[in-house]
Enzyme design. Structure first.
Site, PDB file in Angstrom:
ATOM      1  N   SER A   1       6.673  75.008  90.049  1.00  0.00           N
ATOM      2  CA  SER A   1       7.087  75.994  91.057  1.00  0.00           C
ATOM      3  C   SER A   1       6.779  75.417  92.433  1.00  0.00           C
ATOM      4  O   SER A   1       5.849  74.604  92.573  1.00  0.00           O
ATOM      5  CB  SER A   1       6.275  77.281  90.856  1.00  0.00           C
TER       6      SER A   1
ATOM      7  N   TYR B   1      -1.501  81.964  89.765  1.00  0.00           N
ATOM      8  CA  TYR B   1      -0.172  81.448  89.372  1.00  0.00           C
ATOM      9  C   TYR B   1       0.054  80.058  89.974  1.00  0.00           C
ATOM     10  O   TYR B   1       0.440  79.112  89.275  1.00  0.00           O
ATOM     11  CB  TYR B   1       0.899  82.444  89.838  1.00  0.00           C
TER      12      TYR B   1
HETATM   13  N1  LIG Z   1      12.286  82.768  89.240  1.00  0.00           N
HETATM   14  C1  LIG Z   1      11.662  82.062  90.160  1.00  0.00           C
HETATM   15  O1  LIG Z   1      11.828  82.288  91.360  1.00  0.00           O
HETATM   16  C2  LIG Z   1      10.745  80.950  89.746  1.00  0.00           C
HETATM   17  C3  LIG Z   1      10.279  80.070  90.737  1.00  0.00           C
HETATM   18  C4  LIG Z   1       9.444  79.034  90.364  1.00  0.00           C
HETATM   19  C5  LIG Z   1       9.111  78.842  89.038  1.00  0.00           C
HETATM   20  N2  LIG Z   1       9.557  79.713  88.092  1.00  0.00           N
HETATM   21  C6  LIG Z   1       9.164  79.479  86.703  1.00  0.00           C
HETATM   22  O2  LIG Z   1      10.307  79.507  85.887  1.00  0.00           O
HETATM   23  C7  LIG Z   1       9.931  79.874  84.560  1.00  0.00           C
HETATM   24  C8  LIG Z   1      10.851  80.981  84.059  1.00  0.00           C
HETATM   25  O3  LIG Z   1      10.576  82.166  84.793  1.00  0.00           O
HETATM   26  P1  LIG Z   1      11.698  83.238  85.177  1.00  0.00           P
HETATM   27  O4  LIG Z   1      11.738  83.320  86.633  1.00  0.00           O
HETATM   28  O5  LIG Z   1      12.929  82.979  84.407  1.00  0.00           O
HETATM   29  O6  LIG Z   1      10.951  84.582  84.686  1.00  0.00           O
HETATM   30  P2  LIG Z   1      11.332  85.635  83.561  1.00  0.00           P
HETATM   31  O7  LIG Z   1      12.735  86.095  83.702  1.00  0.00           O
HETATM   32  O8  LIG Z   1      10.230  86.622  83.599  1.00  0.00           O
HETATM   33  O9  LIG Z   1      11.246  84.769  82.208  1.00  0.00           O
HETATM   34  C9  LIG Z   1      10.034  84.354  81.666  1.00  0.00           C
HETATM   35  C10 LIG Z   1      10.281  83.859  80.260  1.00  0.00           C
HETATM   36  O10 LIG Z   1       9.029  83.404  79.730  1.00  0.00           O
HETATM   37  C11 LIG Z   1       8.838  84.012  78.472  1.00  0.00           C
HETATM   38  N3  LIG Z   1       7.415  84.236  78.218  1.00  0.00           N
HETATM   39  C12 LIG Z   1       6.499  84.878  78.995  1.00  0.00           C
HETATM   40  N4  LIG Z   1       5.315  84.927  78.359  1.00  0.00           N
HETATM   41  C13 LIG Z   1       5.495  84.297  77.163  1.00  0.00           C
HETATM   42  C14 LIG Z   1       4.657  84.045  76.056  1.00  0.00           C
HETATM   43  N5  LIG Z   1       3.369  84.435  76.019  1.00  0.00           N
HETATM   44  N6  LIG Z   1       5.178  83.382  75.000  1.00  0.00           N
HETATM   45  C15 LIG Z   1       6.471  82.984  74.998  1.00  0.00           C
HETATM   46  N7  LIG Z   1       7.315  83.191  76.000  1.00  0.00           N
HETATM   47  C16 LIG Z   1       6.827  83.856  77.069  1.00  0.00           C
HETATM   48  C17 LIG Z   1       9.605  85.329  78.491  1.00  0.00           C
HETATM   49  O11 LIG Z   1      10.017  85.652  77.167  1.00  0.00           O
HETATM   50  P3  LIG Z   1       9.425  86.827  76.244  1.00  0.00           P
HETATM   51  O12 LIG Z   1       8.870  87.884  77.155  1.00  0.00           O
HETATM   52  O13 LIG Z   1      10.612  87.279  75.459  1.00  0.00           O
HETATM   53  O14 LIG Z   1       8.400  86.137  75.409  1.00  0.00           O
HETATM   54  C18 LIG Z   1      10.810  84.947  79.336  1.00  0.00           C
HETATM   55  O15 LIG Z   1      11.826  84.417  78.536  1.00  0.00           O
HETATM   56  C19 LIG Z   1       8.451  80.296  84.635  1.00  0.00           C
HETATM   57  O16 LIG Z   1       7.634  79.224  84.206  1.00  0.00           O
HETATM   58  C20 LIG Z   1       8.251  80.543  86.122  1.00  0.00           C
HETATM   59  O17 LIG Z   1       6.912  80.375  86.494  1.00  0.00           O
HETATM   60  C21 LIG Z   1      10.367  80.763  88.417  1.00  0.00           C
END
Ligand SMILES: NC(=O)c1ccc[n+]([C@@H]2O[C@H](COP(=O)([O-])OP(=O)(O)OC[C@H]3O[C@@H](n4cnc5c(N)ncnc54)[C@H](OP(=O)(O)O)[C@@H]3O)[C@@H](O)[C@H]2O)c1
Length: 249
Positions: free
Chosen positions: A140, A154
């Site tokens: 991130s 985080y």
């Molecule tokens: N969106 C942004 O702006 C942003 C920016 C920088 C980095 N990121 C990173 O991108 C990645 C994806 O995030 P996102 O933004 O797409 O958020 P999101 O829509 O909340 O998706 C998070 C995903 O992680 C899974 N997850 C969470 N806890 C888990 C666990 N204990 N075991 C297995 N799966 C788990 C969830 O699936 P289930 O709940 O179905 O298990 C979901 O599919 C993350 O690592 C986040 O830190 C996002």
């Protein structure tokens, strides 16, 4: 071409959209998350658009160490090889340290760092046995610097996973195993759907397109989308903390 890609956290947000975009580019997919109903719906949707793709799904909680190894090995067994693993599952909970929410900060640390460590171990076992593979760590932009308020833990986990992946890269340098660290800026997803102050946020499809392009090029590290996050990354990293603190909200 890295034909077969395993994506964790594929049930929503960036993981779900990466699955769609990689399938459209001709990749077969191993998808996992806890919410398998969402994975089933995604598989149906992708196969309707791309009937020739192969998509396997499995339930996975990345905080269950044994399950991480079982699920990764089972996917490798399904396909014969895993060509790329995208460590994407993540959690954005947190509170300022010392304000009584150790539970939330610990849950984020266990999911984002210890969970990613287990996934990296499981992926690297497979890649070392194959003497091939592409490890992709989703970090991130918050990894650039210590972050205030709700993002402190985080950001620390995201810096931790970036270093973990870079260490692995140093380890396998000169071999057919490649490692990429992706630093996304704000991209719309479930994680930030209620976040009001998300500067330079882009839509899921646009943001993930930049991620997928960087991953396909197997860049060692990529800030995505490049504008404005490449120059902002420099500012976040090198500004004195009193100024950086203001920039970071
Ligand atoms: N969106 C942004 O702006 C942003 C920016 C920088 C980095 N990121 C990173 O991108 C990645 C994806 O995030 P996102 O933004 O797409 O958020 P999101 O829509 O909340 O998706 C998070 C995903 O992680 C899974 N997850 C969470 N806890 C888990 C666990 N204990 N075991 C297995 N799966 C788990 C969830 O699936 P289930 O709940 O179905 O298990 C979901 O599919 C993350 O690592 C986040 O830190 C996002």
């Amino acid at each position: 071409m890295r034909k077969t890609i395993l994506i964790t956290g594929a049930s929503s947000g960036l993981g779900e959209e990466m699955a769609r975009q990689f399938a459209a580019r001709g990749h077969d997919l191993a998808l996992c998350a806890r919410r398998t109903d969402k994975l089933e719906a995604l598989r149906t949707q992708i196969l309707a658009a791309h009937p020739d793709r192969r998509i396997e799904i499995r339930a996975l909680d990345v905080t269950d160490d044994a399950q991480v190894f079982e699920v990764f090995r089972a996917f490798a067994n399904d396909f014969g090889t895993l060509d790329r693993v995208v460590i994407n599952a993540g959690l954005g909970k947190g509170a300022p340290l010392g304000t009584g929410r150790f539970d939330a900060n610990k849950q984020t640390a266990m999911t984002n760092f210890v969970g990613a460590l287990a996934q990296t171990e499981a992926a690297m076992e497979i890649f070392r046995a194959q003497n091939a593979g592409h490890l992709v760590m989703i970090s991130s932009m918050s990894a650039m610097r210590g972050m205030p308020k709700t993002v402190t833990t985080y950001a620390a986990t995201k810096a931790g996973v970036a270093h973990l992946a870079e260490g692995v890269r140093a380890d396998v340098m000169g071999t057919p195993i490649k490692v990429s660290v992706i630093y996304p800026g704000y991209i719309r997803s479930e994680m930030n759907e209620r976040v009001k102050n998300a500067p330079f946020i882009v839509g899921t499809e646009e943001g993930v397109r930049a991620m997928v392009e960087a991953i396909e090029k197997e860049k060692p590290h990529a800030h995505v989308p490049p504008w404005p996050w490449v120059p902002l990354g420099v500012a976040m990293k090198y500004l004195p903390l009193p100024l950086a603190r203001r920039l970071m909200g």
